[in-house]
Write a protein that holds these residues in place. Structure first.
Motif, PDB file in Angstrom:
ATOM      1  N   LYS A  74       0.832  -1.200   0.000  1.00  0.00           N
ATOM      2  CA  LYS A  74       0.000   0.000   0.000  1.00  0.00           C
ATOM      3  C   LYS A  74       0.859   1.239   0.000  1.00  0.00           C
ATOM      4  CE  LYS A  74      -3.245  -0.801   3.023  1.00  0.00           C
ATOM      5  NZ  LYS A  74      -4.093  -0.585   4.193  1.00  0.00           N
ATOM      6  N   GLU A  75       1.870   1.220   0.880  1.00  0.00           N
ATOM      7  CA  GLU A  75       2.755   2.371   0.968  1.00  0.00           C
ATOM      8  C   GLU A  75       3.406   2.659  -0.366  1.00  0.00           C
ATOM      9  OE1 GLU A  75       3.821   4.528   3.509  1.00  0.00           O
ATOM     10  OE2 GLU A  75       1.906   3.821   4.261  1.00  0.00           O
ATOM     11  N   ARG A  76       3.887   1.553  -0.967  1.00  0.00           N
ATOM     12  CA  ARG A  76       4.578   1.715  -2.255  1.00  0.00           C
ATOM     13  C   ARG A  76       3.642   2.318  -3.282  1.00  0.00           C
ATOM     14  NH1 ARG A  76       6.428  -3.660  -3.856  1.00  0.00           N
ATOM     15  NH2 ARG A  76       6.796  -4.000  -1.656  1.00  0.00           N
ATOM     16  N   ARG A  77       2.418   1.742  -3.278  1.00  0.00           N
ATOM     17  CA  ARG A  77       1.478   2.241  -4.290  1.00  0.00           C
ATOM     18  C   ARG A  77       1.155   3.698  -4.056  1.00  0.00           C
ATOM     19  NH1 ARG A  77      -2.372  -2.654  -5.617  1.00  0.00           N
ATOM     20  NH2 ARG A  77      -0.712  -4.025  -6.348  1.00  0.00           N
ATOM     21  N   ILE A  78       0.975   4.030  -2.778  1.00  0.00           N
ATOM     22  CA  ILE A  78       0.668   5.427  -2.478  1.00  0.00           C
ATOM     23  C   ILE A  78       1.831   6.314  -2.896  1.00  0.00           C
ATOM     24  CG2 ILE A  78       0.351   7.037  -0.588  1.00  0.00           C
ATOM     25  CD1 ILE A  78      -1.285   4.953   0.800  1.00  0.00           C
ATOM     26  N   ALA A  79       3.044   5.856  -2.602  1.00  0.00           N
ATOM     27  CA  ALA A  79       4.217   6.644  -2.987  1.00  0.00           C
ATOM     28  C   ALA A  79       4.269   6.813  -4.496  1.00  0.00           C
ATOM     29  CB  ALA A  79       5.478   5.965  -2.471  1.00  0.00           C
ATOM     30  N   GLN A  80       3.984   5.681  -5.158  1.00  0.00           N
ATOM     31  CA  GLN A  80       3.994   5.724  -6.626  1.00  0.00           C
ATOM     32  C   GLN A  80       3.004   6.766  -7.141  1.00  0.00           C
ATOM     33  OE1 GLN A  80       2.957   1.998  -8.363  1.00  0.00           O
ATOM     34  NE2 GLN A  80       4.955   1.742  -9.263  1.00  0.00           N
ATOM     35  N   GLN A  81       1.824   6.668  -6.534  1.00  0.00           N
ATOM     36  CA  GLN A  81       0.777   7.592  -6.955  1.00  0.00           C
ATOM     37  C   GLN A  81       1.214   9.027  -6.742  1.00  0.00           C
ATOM     38  OE1 GLN A  81      -1.652   6.281  -8.367  1.00  0.00           O
ATOM     39  NE2 GLN A  81      -3.267   7.811  -8.470  1.00  0.00           N
ATOM     40  N   ARG A  82       1.805   9.233  -5.596  1.00  0.00           N
ATOM     41  CA  ARG A  82       2.253  10.587  -5.278  1.00  0.00           C
ATOM     42  C   ARG A  82       3.297  11.064  -6.271  1.00  0.00           C
ATOM     43  NH1 ARG A  82       3.939  10.147   0.321  1.00  0.00           N
ATOM     44  NH2 ARG A  82       1.893   9.423   0.837  1.00  0.00           N
ATOM     45  N   GLU A  83       4.221  10.153  -6.579  1.00  0.00           N
ATOM     46  CA  GLU A  83       5.258  10.474  -7.562  1.00  0.00           C
ATOM     47  C   GLU A  83       4.626  10.904  -8.863  1.00  0.00           C
ATOM     48  OE1 GLU A  83       8.748  10.566  -5.957  1.00  0.00           O
ATOM     49  OE2 GLU A  83       8.667  10.448  -8.129  1.00  0.00           O
ATOM     50  N   MET A  84       3.641  10.054  -9.241  1.00  0.00           N
ATOM     51  CA  MET A  84       2.983  10.326 -10.511  1.00  0.00           C
ATOM     52  C   MET A  84       2.344  11.698 -10.507  1.00  0.00           C
ATOM     53  SD  MET A  84       0.536   7.646 -12.419  1.00  0.00           S
ATOM     54  CE  MET A  84      -0.945   8.322 -11.773  1.00  0.00           C
ATOM     55  N   LEU A  85       1.664  11.968  -9.424  1.00  0.00           N
ATOM     56  CA  LEU A  85       1.006  13.269  -9.328  1.00  0.00           C
ATOM     57  C   LEU A  85       2.019  14.385  -9.417  1.00  0.00           C
ATOM     58  CD1 LEU A  85      -1.690  12.781  -6.584  1.00  0.00           C
ATOM     59  CD2 LEU A  85      -2.057  13.457  -8.917  1.00  0.00           C
ATOM     60  N   LYS A  86       3.098  14.205  -8.729  1.00  0.00           N
ATOM     61  CA  LYS A  86       4.133  15.243  -8.735  1.00  0.00           C
ATOM     62  C   LYS A  86       4.659  15.459 -10.128  1.00  0.00           C
ATOM     63  CE  LYS A  86       8.202  15.008  -6.614  1.00  0.00           C
ATOM     64  NZ  LYS A  86       9.248  14.911  -5.595  1.00  0.00           N
ATOM     65  N   LYS A  87       4.900  14.323 -10.795  1.00  0.00           N
ATOM     66  CA  LYS A  87       5.431  14.434 -12.158  1.00  0.00           C
ATOM     67  C   LYS A  87       4.442  15.170 -13.054  1.00  0.00           C
ATOM     68  CE  LYS A  87       8.964  11.134 -13.147  1.00  0.00           C
ATOM     69  NZ  LYS A  87       9.093  10.264 -12.003  1.00  0.00           N
ATOM     70  N   GLU A  88       3.192  14.777 -12.858  1.00  0.00           N
ATOM     71  CA  GLU A  88       2.163  15.434 -13.685  1.00  0.00           C
ATOM     72  C   GLU A  88       2.183  16.928 -13.462  1.00  0.00           C
ATOM     73  OE1 GLU A  88      -1.481  12.336 -14.035  1.00  0.00           O
ATOM     74  OE2 GLU A  88      -1.951  14.432 -13.597  1.00  0.00           O
ATOM     75  N   ARG A  89       2.220  17.272 -12.192  1.00  0.00           N
ATOM     76  CA  ARG A  89       2.217  18.684 -11.860  1.00  0.00           C
ATOM     77  C   ARG A  89       3.417  19.381 -12.453  1.00  0.00           C
ATOM     78  NH1 ARG A  89       2.893  19.479  -6.273  1.00  0.00           N
ATOM     79  NH2 ARG A  89       1.983  17.446  -6.097  1.00  0.00           N
ATOM     80  N   GLU A  90       4.546  18.711 -12.336  1.00  0.00           N
ATOM     81  CA  GLU A  90       5.766  19.307 -12.884  1.00  0.00           C
ATOM     82  C   GLU A  90       5.643  19.517 -14.378  1.00  0.00           C
ATOM     83  OE1 GLU A  90       9.278  17.639  -9.998  1.00  0.00           O
ATOM     84  OE2 GLU A  90       9.585  17.598 -12.170  1.00  0.00           O
ATOM     85  N   THR A  91       5.114  18.432 -15.034  1.00  0.00           N
ATOM     86  CA  THR A  91       4.973  18.548 -16.485  1.00  0.00           C
ATOM     87  C   THR A  91       4.056  19.707 -16.834  1.00  0.00           C
ATOM     88  OG1 THR A  91       4.614  16.195 -16.192  1.00  0.00           O
ATOM     89  CG2 THR A  91       5.012  16.967 -18.412  1.00  0.00           C
ATOM     90  N   ALA A  92       2.958  19.793 -16.106  1.00  0.00           N
ATOM     91  CA  ALA A  92       2.025  20.884 -16.401  1.00  0.00           C
ATOM     92  C   ALA A  92       2.721  22.228 -16.227  1.00  0.00           C
ATOM     93  CB  ALA A  92       0.831  20.795 -15.466  1.00  0.00           C
ATOM     94  N   GLU A  93       3.460  22.307 -15.129  1.00  0.00           N
ATOM     95  CA  GLU A  93       4.163  23.573 -14.892  1.00  0.00           C
ATOM     96  C   GLU A  93       5.156  23.857 -15.991  1.00  0.00           C
ATOM     97  OE1 GLU A  93       6.036  23.690 -11.108  1.00  0.00           O
ATOM     98  OE2 GLU A  93       4.109  23.773 -10.064  1.00  0.00           O
ATOM     99  N   LYS A  94       5.829  22.814 -16.413  1.00  0.00           N
ATOM    100  CA  LYS A  94       6.832  22.996 -17.469  1.00  0.00           C
ATOM    101  C   LYS A  94       6.174  23.518 -18.727  1.00  0.00           C
ATOM    102  CE  LYS A  94      10.541  19.848 -16.445  1.00  0.00           C
ATOM    103  NZ  LYS A  94      10.918  18.485 -16.514  1.00  0.00           N
TER     104      LYS A  94
END
Lengths: 322, 341
Positions: A224-244
């Motif tokens: 669960k932790e891993r998946r949550i971390a993964q999800q968070r990573e993904m969200l962060k990346k998405e946000r970064e991409t959007a910002e970029k």
């Protein structure tokens, strides 16, 4: 009762009675039944109640020839009344209460003398002196019965097999008891150990299950932790991409008119220049100015000189005229 | 024997009657003569079967004298004293008194003794003490020393006793044994020729593998093949303990994978399917095997294999199974195997 009684009234108003003398009957106290009344016992005159005994002083005896006048009778009655009244005047002890009786007694017999001195008497006693008793003679019973003798043979007094039995029983019994105790002890220990072992095994069993479940839980939670971390990573990346992307768009827009602005400003600052013009400006003009300066200087110097000459002349003229 | 031992048995001192017996024998023990001391010790050993006498000994505080005797020059005296201590430590109150009167330090000195019978007696005493929880806790500081002894001791019986002492102590606290490299030492002993030693080593390993570190170490040191090999032996105790170790080890993932690599599932299925469970021991083995299979079913490969063998396990979980524990274990196993996310 065979008696003849004659009684008749005297013409003088006296009553007479006469009967043949007879012995006094012993009359019983209570009248018996009518049949028995016919019996007649001759009693002792000495013990008859009807006979008057003792002193006749003061006794109320009816006079035999009593000519009682009515006055006499009255007087007697008066006396009696007076006596009664006198008696009533005197204070007497009150009547006894119901159930009690007043008795006159004399306490002489019951008197006791009290005194401080206690009556004491001395007495002494003495035992008789011991008399020497002669020694008792030795009692030798008379011989009776027959003389008998016996001989103990070998082995009769002590039979080993019989005697040894209780001792042997005790020995064997104690040995067996001790060994039983030891065996029981060992059995008990073995039982305890077996129980412990069984318990341990059950415990191990359950413990393994617990560990497995624990491990499962851990894995699940890790996952669960891993998946949550993964999800968070993904969200962060998405946000970064959007910002970029946003940043890129903005910069593009900004830079679009940057170029002409730059050129304009550079041109304005004079970074683009015509070299001939620059050269003319840099070299020619200063030389020209210098030359102009020089020539003007010459003119000024000349003017100054002229001024000085004029002034000197004027001064000299002034000096000479004065 | 309560009878006059001096007359009937020359190796025993005469025993006084009643309450005087124990004090008088202890007075004998203080004599300088070696022989008399030995005889007094023999008689005392006989007397100590009676719990009343044990109580008398403790209450009168004679245990201090035994401390002196443990350092005696004669090894037979030392051995006998240890036997006496063994008798005492079989009873709980006496072992408590033993521990509180600080007899452990001289006893642990004797572990390095030259005479092997003495060492054996000492090990017996320690094993008996470690059965009690308080004794096991008291022996925990000695565990590192005991682990060192594992390699040095050649005497088989002493080794067996030593191993069981270690396993009892580790039940209370695993850390000292693990810290002194217990897993590898025990792993070596697993391949010892004597079955007793293998059994005890497997039992000790089982207590060690309850802890997470222990399991990791077992996997790292590749002891699983040895353990699976032990499963194929005839001695059921060895099988049980080996199954127990594996039961704990397969809980962690590396253990599972290693086990599956070794193709251990058929072995366990075989054990589970055996029907002759008149003995309790076999029942335990079946229970452990079921737990192993349950743990293995959590791995996908294991589940695939076990799904094929499901009827066997279902048969075990039926209500016809007499032993409730086996039934429950089998039901858990079936549940885990047929679980879908």
């Amino acid at each position: 009762m065979a008696f003849v009684s004659r009684s008749h009234r005297d013409p003088n108003e006296t009553y007479t009675f006469s009967s043949r003398p007879r012995p006094v009957e012993n009359r019983p106290k209570y009248r018996g039944p009518p049949f028995e009344q016919m019996q007649s016992n001759y009693g002792n005159i000495m013990y008859d109640r009807r006979v008057v005994r003792g002193n006749s002083h003061g006794q109320h005896i009816i006079p035999t020839a009593a000519q009682t006048h009515p006055i006499e009778i009255q007087r007697q009655q008066e006396m009696r009344r007076r006596k009664r009244a006198r008696e009533q005047f005197r204070t007497m002890t009150p009547e006894a209460l119901q159930g009690r009786k007043h008795i006159e007694i004399q306490t002489e017999l019951y008197l006791e003398e009290l005194s401080n001195v206690i009556v004491a008497t001395d007495t002494e006693c003495q035992t008789d002196a011991f008399l020497d008793k002669p020694a008792t003679p030795l009692f030798i019973p008379a011989k009776s019965g027959k003389d008998v003798d016996t001989q103990i043979e070998e082995g009769e007094l002590f039979d080993f097999d019989l005697e040894v039995q209780p001792v042997l029983e005790v020995l064997v019994g104690k040995t067996i008891e001790q060994s039983l105790m030891e065996v029981m002890e060992e059995e008990e220990l073995a039982c305890l150990r077996a129980q412990q072992r069984a318990f341990n095994e059950l415990r191990n069993n359950e413990l393994a299950e617990v560990k497995r479940l624990q491990e499962q839980e851990r894995r699940h939670s890790e996952e669960k932790e891993r998946r949550i971390a993964q999800q968070r990573e993904m969200l962060k990346k998405e946000r970064e991409t959007a910002e970029k992307i946003a940043a890129r768009a903005y910069t593009q827009q900004y830079l679009a008119d940057l170029l002409p602005a730059v050129f304009t400003s550079l041109r304005g600052h004079g970074y683009f220049y015509d070299p001939v013009e620059k050269d003319v400006e840099t070299n020619f003009f200063p030389w020209l100015m210098n030359e102009v300066h020089k020539s003007l200087e010459k003119r000024y110097i000349a003017r100054e000189l002229l001024d000085t000459i004029i002034q000197e002349v004027a001064q000299r003229r002034l000096n000479t005229t004065c | 024997m309560l009878m006059a031992g001096g007359v009937t048995d020359p190796s025993r001192a005469p025993v006084a009657f009643g309450r005087r017996a124990v004090p008088q024998l202890f007075e004998e023990l203080q004599q300088p003569d070696q022989d008399r001391r030995l005889r007094a010790l023999n008689s005392l050993c006989d007397l100590m079967h009676d719990p009343e006498r044990i109580q008398q000994t403790i209450r009168a505080g004679f245990l201090e004298q035994l401390k002196v005797l443990l350092e005696d020059e004669d090894p037979s005296v030392r051995t006998k004293t240890c036997e006496l201590l063994l008798m005492l430590s079989c009873k709980y109150t006496a072992s408590e008194a033993l521990l509180s009167s600080s007899l452990l330090p001289p006893l642990s000195q004797l572990l390095d003794d030259s005479s092997s019978s003495c060492r054996r007696s000492v090990h017996r005493v320690m094993k008996q003490l470690s059965v009690w929880t308080s004794g096991a806790s008291a022996l925990l500081p000695l565990v590192p020393k005991l682990m060192l002894k594992l390699n040095e001791e050649e005497d088989e019986e002493a080794l067996v006793l030593l191993l069981s002492t270690v396993s009892c102590c580790s039940r209370v606290d695993v850390l000292p044994a693990l810290a002194s490299d217990g897993v590898s030492l025990l792993g070596q002993k697993l391949s010892h020729p004597s079955p007793n030693i293998r059994r005890e080593a497997a039992a000790a390993m089982m207590t060690l593998s309850v802890c997470e570190d222990g399991r990791q170490q077992v996997c790292e040191q590749a002891l699983l093949p040895v353990l699976v090999g032990l499963l194929r032996e005839d001695d059921i105790e060895v099988q049980i303990h080996a199954a127990g170790v594996i039961m704990y080890v397969v809980v962690i993932t590396p253990g599972k994978l290693q086990c599956l690599d070794l193709d251990a599932i058929p072995v366990f299925l075989d054990l589970v399917s055996k029907k002759k469970e008149e003995e309790d021991r076999r029942r335990v083995l079946v229970m452990y095997s079921l737990r192993v299979l349950t743990a293995l079913a959590e791995a996908p490969d294991g589940r695939r294999l076990l799904l094929e063998q499901l009827p066997l396990l279902v048969a075990r979980s039926e209500a016809t199974e007499e032993d409730e524990n086996i039934r429950r274990a089998a039901q858990t196993a079936v549940r885990v195997i047929t679980w879908t996310p």
